[in-house]
Design a protein around this motif. Structure first.
Motif, short mmCIF file in Angstrom:
data_model
loop_
_atom_site.label_atom_id
_atom_site.label_comp_id
_atom_site.label_asym_id
_atom_site.label_seq_id
_atom_site.Cartn_x
_atom_site.Cartn_y
_atom_site.Cartn_z
N GLU A 158 39.48 54.31 48.50
CA GLU A 158 38.60 53.49 47.37
C GLU A 158 37.39 54.32 46.96
OE1 GLU A 158 39.78 51.21 51.39
OE2 GLU A 158 39.15 53.06 50.78
N LYS A 159 36.87 55.32 47.39
CA LYS A 159 35.67 55.86 46.85
C LYS A 159 36.00 56.87 45.72
CE LYS A 159 33.12 56.15 50.94
NZ LYS A 159 32.27 56.84 52.10
N SER A 160 37.42 57.23 45.78
CA SER A 160 37.85 58.09 44.73
C SER A 160 38.81 57.45 43.45
CB SER A 160 38.65 59.12 45.19
OG SER A 160 40.07 58.59 45.74
N SER A 161 38.85 55.96 43.42
CA SER A 161 39.37 55.48 42.64
C SER A 161 39.02 54.12 42.63
CB SER A 161 41.07 55.75 42.76
OG SER A 161 41.34 54.89 43.97
N SER A 162 39.55 53.37 41.45
CA SER A 162 39.36 51.89 41.27
C SER A 162 40.49 51.34 41.08
CB SER A 162 38.31 51.77 39.87
OG SER A 162 37.90 50.32 39.79
N ILE A 163 40.71 50.65 41.99
CA ILE A 163 42.41 49.93 41.94
C ILE A 163 41.98 48.55 41.50
CG2 ILE A 163 44.47 49.33 43.32
CD1 ILE A 163 43.48 51.58 45.43
N PRO A 164 42.53 48.10 40.36
CA PRO A 164 42.58 46.55 40.00
C PRO A 164 42.69 45.69 41.16
CG PRO A 164 43.79 48.05 38.42
CD PRO A 164 43.64 48.61 39.87
N LEU A 165 41.88 44.79 41.36
CA LEU A 165 42.01 43.70 42.47
C LEU A 165 43.26 42.74 42.00
CD1 LEU A 165 38.43 42.39 42.65
CD2 LEU A 165 39.70 43.44 44.43
N SER A 166 43.80 42.68 40.91
CA SER A 166 44.98 42.10 40.63
C SER A 166 46.17 42.51 41.17
CB SER A 166 45.05 41.79 39.23
OG SER A 166 45.20 43.23 38.41
N PHE A 167 45.97 43.84 41.27
CA PHE A 167 47.37 44.79 41.89
C PHE A 167 47.28 44.59 43.35
CE2 PHE A 167 48.83 48.94 43.53
CZ PHE A 167 50.07 48.62 43.58
N LEU A 168 46.00 44.72 44.12
CA LEU A 168 46.00 44.58 45.33
C LEU A 168 46.49 43.18 45.81
CD1 LEU A 168 42.38 46.18 46.03
CD2 LEU A 168 44.85 47.12 46.48
N PHE A 169 45.96 42.14 45.08
CA PHE A 169 46.46 40.71 45.37
C PHE A 169 47.71 40.19 45.12
CE2 PHE A 169 41.82 39.57 45.62
CZ PHE A 169 41.83 38.56 46.41
N GLY A 170 48.53 41.40 44.14
CA GLY A 170 49.91 41.05 43.85
C GLY A 170 50.69 41.72 45.15
N GLU B 221 44.28 43.66 52.95
CA GLU B 221 43.00 42.65 53.12
C GLU B 221 41.82 43.47 53.44
OE1 GLU B 221 44.25 40.70 56.65
OE2 GLU B 221 45.97 39.77 55.73
N ARG B 222 41.92 44.72 53.85
CA ARG B 222 40.79 45.49 54.13
C ARG B 222 40.05 45.88 52.63
NH1 ARG B 222 39.15 50.64 54.30
NH2 ARG B 222 41.16 51.22 53.62
N ARG B 223 40.95 46.25 51.82
CA ARG B 223 40.41 46.79 50.59
C ARG B 223 40.01 45.62 49.64
NH1 ARG B 223 42.62 51.81 48.58
NH2 ARG B 223 43.72 53.02 50.41
N ILE B 224 40.71 44.54 49.80
CA ILE B 224 40.20 43.38 49.23
C ILE B 224 38.84 42.74 49.72
CG2 ILE B 224 40.75 41.08 48.50
CD1 ILE B 224 43.77 41.79 48.53
N GLY B 225 38.72 42.90 50.88
CA GLY B 225 37.42 42.23 51.52
C GLY B 225 36.28 43.44 51.09
N PHE B 226 36.57 44.71 50.91
CA PHE B 226 35.41 45.51 50.71
C PHE B 226 34.84 45.18 49.24
CE2 PHE B 226 35.29 49.20 53.94
CZ PHE B 226 35.50 48.05 54.91
N ARG B 227 35.59 44.45 48.46
CA ARG B 227 35.11 44.28 46.90
C ARG B 227 35.19 42.51 46.66
NH1 ARG B 227 39.39 47.80 44.04
NH2 ARG B 227 38.51 46.67 42.31
N LEU B 228 34.97 41.76 47.70
CA LEU B 228 35.08 40.33 47.72
C LEU B 228 34.34 39.63 46.58
CD1 LEU B 228 36.66 37.91 48.82
CD2 LEU B 228 35.00 37.76 50.66
N GLU B 229 33.15 40.20 46.53
CA GLU B 229 32.25 39.57 45.51
C GLU B 229 32.51 39.69 44.05
OE1 GLU B 229 30.59 43.92 46.23
OE2 GLU B 229 31.65 42.40 47.32
N MET B 230 33.55 40.53 43.93
CA MET B 230 34.17 40.63 42.36
C MET B 230 35.72 39.81 42.46
SD MET B 230 33.69 44.58 41.45
CE MET B 230 34.43 45.15 43.11
N VAL B 231 36.04 39.00 43.39
CA VAL B 231 37.19 38.18 43.21
C VAL B 231 36.96 36.82 42.66
CG1 VAL B 231 38.82 37.04 44.74
CG2 VAL B 231 38.02 39.71 45.29
#
Length: 602
Positions: free
Chosen positions: A280-292, A311-321
């Motif tokens: 996560e620290k080296s890239s910005s993975i779109p949340l839409s892709f993670l949820f898909g 779920e862990r990756r999404i949870g760490f950026r939940l405020e942007m969901v």
């Protein structure tokens, strides 16, 4: 340097291009080679002069009249053997990216080494691989793709490893060249180039998942930018998983996939792509892709580790969901319409991240009013309240799951409880069969002191709420009214909070810091609530001034109008002056006049 169309010196026999029983028509053949059921009528001498395998087979037979040999599982099949036979006869043909892997594997199978003839087929194929294929990313991908039907011989001779390393190296070169070209261009050109996707991203989508995994791993080790790798993963997922369970994945409908709908290969693809996601620290993975990918993982039945990672990756950026992202359909029959358990685990991951961030802070100043962690918690609190209101009408949603979502968020995640009250009210309306005891358990999560004036007015007339909660709402409304009339600003409350936060000598430094942090958070929340109250009082004052101007002649005061309003609620005494009825059903008939005036939040 070998050319893509090498010239191979040869005698000039007549050649038939079709896969017939006779290749050379000028001299009758003396041996028949059968490859996977297809026969070739050839001559022993040119074959044994270059193929060690055929030479040994002919020599091992004592009968010199041997006229037939059969090869089973020859890499590349009849097509590869035909090219190898042409090479033995010295015929001229083209070595290209489409046949070099077949030629190399067939030559290895037929033992066409330098021990039998210089510049034999193995050497010629290796030269083309090293000097032509590995110099081009596109050619390397094409050859690697052709190796998928040549296992395990292709692995034994090292063609996939050679191609994988070449792809990673050429991708790095392309990345460097692209960076330099952007520096040389003007601003408009650089902007244009920065928005263009790397051309090789689409090329990699033709590979099978096993080879694709090796390529992406090699690219990561070679230093390819994580954003480019993420773009490739997204394109590969879109190309390989396109249309699989589309209705079940993207629409929250109550459907269960049939057993034959999902193949094991699809599950492997999802699990492999998730394992290849950069840190996560080296890239910005779109949340839409993670949820898909999460929805796909649920549908195809991916392993637990795959789902937990998403779920862990999404949870760490939940405020942007967004709210729509959380509405994950449930594929289990007999359960709720939405996958509440998955959202619950995502929320747990978010709270763990917040706790870790707070533990890493060492100063009291880290709990400032505008701290990022506090702002994230408040955003998630509003998001979860909206999610609860969205899933509350689900008739299949049981009380335990709904309450689990209510109680997981800490108290400091909500400045006011209006959103929570709205969700609970909708759930009570959609589940009228709840017992009085269940209603009490559900409503205990609502803090009446944190309800706005509008929510309190609604709750005071809400016949779906237990009587005890209605009484609490009225009690706190009376306290608020008394405080506003007496001009109290809450200084006593704040001073009490501050005095209670003095560190104790009997407590450890860690416990003292935790206590101070809790006190600081509570003070910040109280300040936020006071601001909300102040805003409400200002609105009420403006309303009072307008009312006094309009009704200056009837002698009504603010106090008398409020007292009459409270009397009309009908909680403490019956409108008819008789015996007061108890219970939710009886209050339905009592509050007709009050309900006609309120507007429902549900």
């Amino acid at each position: 340097m070998v050319s893509e169309t090498p010239f191979i010196p040869s005698p000039t026999p007549k050649f038939c291009n079709s896969l017939a029983n006779r290749i050379f028509l000028d001299v009758a053949g003396d041996i028949t080679i059968v490859v996977d059921g297809e026969s070739f009528l050839l001559h022993k001498f040119p074959l044994v002069s270059r193929s060690g395998k055929i030479r040994k087979m002919v020599a091992d037979v004592k009968d010199s009249s041997l006229s037939k040999l059969e090869f089973l599982n020859l890499p590349g099949g009849p097509r590869a053997f035909e090219l190898a036979a042409k090479f033995c006869y010295g015929m001229n043909f083209e070595i290209n990216t489409g046949n070099v892997a077949q030629l190399r594997c067939a030559a290895e199978y037929l033992e066409m080494t330098e021990d039998y003839r210089e510049e034999n087929l193995i050497t010629r194929a290796e030269t083309y691989l090293n000097e032509v294929v590995t110099q081009s990313l596109e050619k390397s991908v094409e050859v690697l793709s052709s190796c998928e039907m040549l296992a395990p011989m292709a692995e034994e001779v090292g063609i996939p490893d050679k191609c994988v390393d070449a792809i990673a190296l050429n991708a790095c070169k392309e990345q460097l060249a692209s960076g330099f070209s952007r520096l040389d261009c003007d601003d408009g050109c650089a902007e244009l180039k920065s928005g263009r996707l790397e051309w090789w991203v689409e090329d990699l989508s033709v590979l099978k998942i096993e080879f694709y995994q090796r390529v992406i791993a090699a690219m990561g080790g070679a230093g390819v930018q994580p954003d480019s790798i993420v773009a490739s993963l997204m394109h590969y997922a879109q190309a390989s998983l396109k249309g699989i369970g589309k209705q079940q994945i993207w629409h929250p409908t109550r459907m269960k996939p049939s057993p034959g709908m999902v193949e094991n290969s699809q599950c492997i693809i999802v699990e492999t792509l998730v394992s290849l996601l950069p840190a996560e620290k080296s890239s910005s993975i779109p949340l839409s892709f993670l949820f898909g990918m999460l929805r796909m993982a649920i549908l195809v039945g991916a392993n637990v580790a795959c789902r937990l990672e998403l779920e862990r990756r999404i949870g760490f950026r939940l405020e942007m969901v967004s709210l729509d992202d959380l509405l994950i359909p449930c594929v289990q029959t007999g359960d709720s319409l939405f996958d509440v358990d998955t959202v619950h685990r995502i929320l747990v991951n978010f709270l763990q991240r917040i706790e870790e961030e707070e533990n890493e802070e060492y100063g009291y100043e880290s709990e400032a009013l505008g701290s990022p962690s506090q702002g994230s918690v408040l955003k998630v609190g509003r998001l979860i309240d909206s999610y609860l209101a969205e899933i509350a009408p689900d008739p299949y949603l049981n009380l335990q799951k709904f309450m689990a979502m209510l109680e997981i968020l800490p108290d400091y995640a909500r400045v006011i409880d209006d959103g929570l009250y709205r969700a609970v009210d909708i759930y009570l309306k959609a589940h009228p069969m709840l017992t009085e005891h269940e209603c009490k358990k559900l409503c205990k999560f609502i803090d009446c002191k944190k309800l706005s004036q509008e929510a309190c007015n609604h709750a005071a007339q809400n016949d779906r709420l237990p009587v005890q909660m209605t009484v609490r709402v009225l009690y706190f409304e009376q306290l608020r009214l008394k405080s506003s009339l007496s001009g109290s600003s809450g200084d006593g409350f704040l001073s009490q909070r501050i005095s209670s936060g003095v560190p104790s000598a009997a407590m450890s430094p860690r416990d003292n810091y935790a206590s101070l942090r809790r006190e600081n958070r509570e003070l910040k929340l109280e300040i936020s609530r006071m601001r909300v109250r102040l805003s409400e009082l200002e609105k009420e004052q403006l309303f009072m001034k307008q009312g006094m101007i309009e009704k200056s002649g009837n002698g009504k005061t603010f106090l008398t109008s409020i007292s009459k309003g409270i009397g009309r609620i009908g909680i403490f005494s019956s409108p008819a002056g008789g015996k007061r009825k108890s219970g939710r059903k009886s209050r339905v008939t009592e509050g007709k006049t009050g309900r006609s005036r309120r507007h429902s939040v549900s």
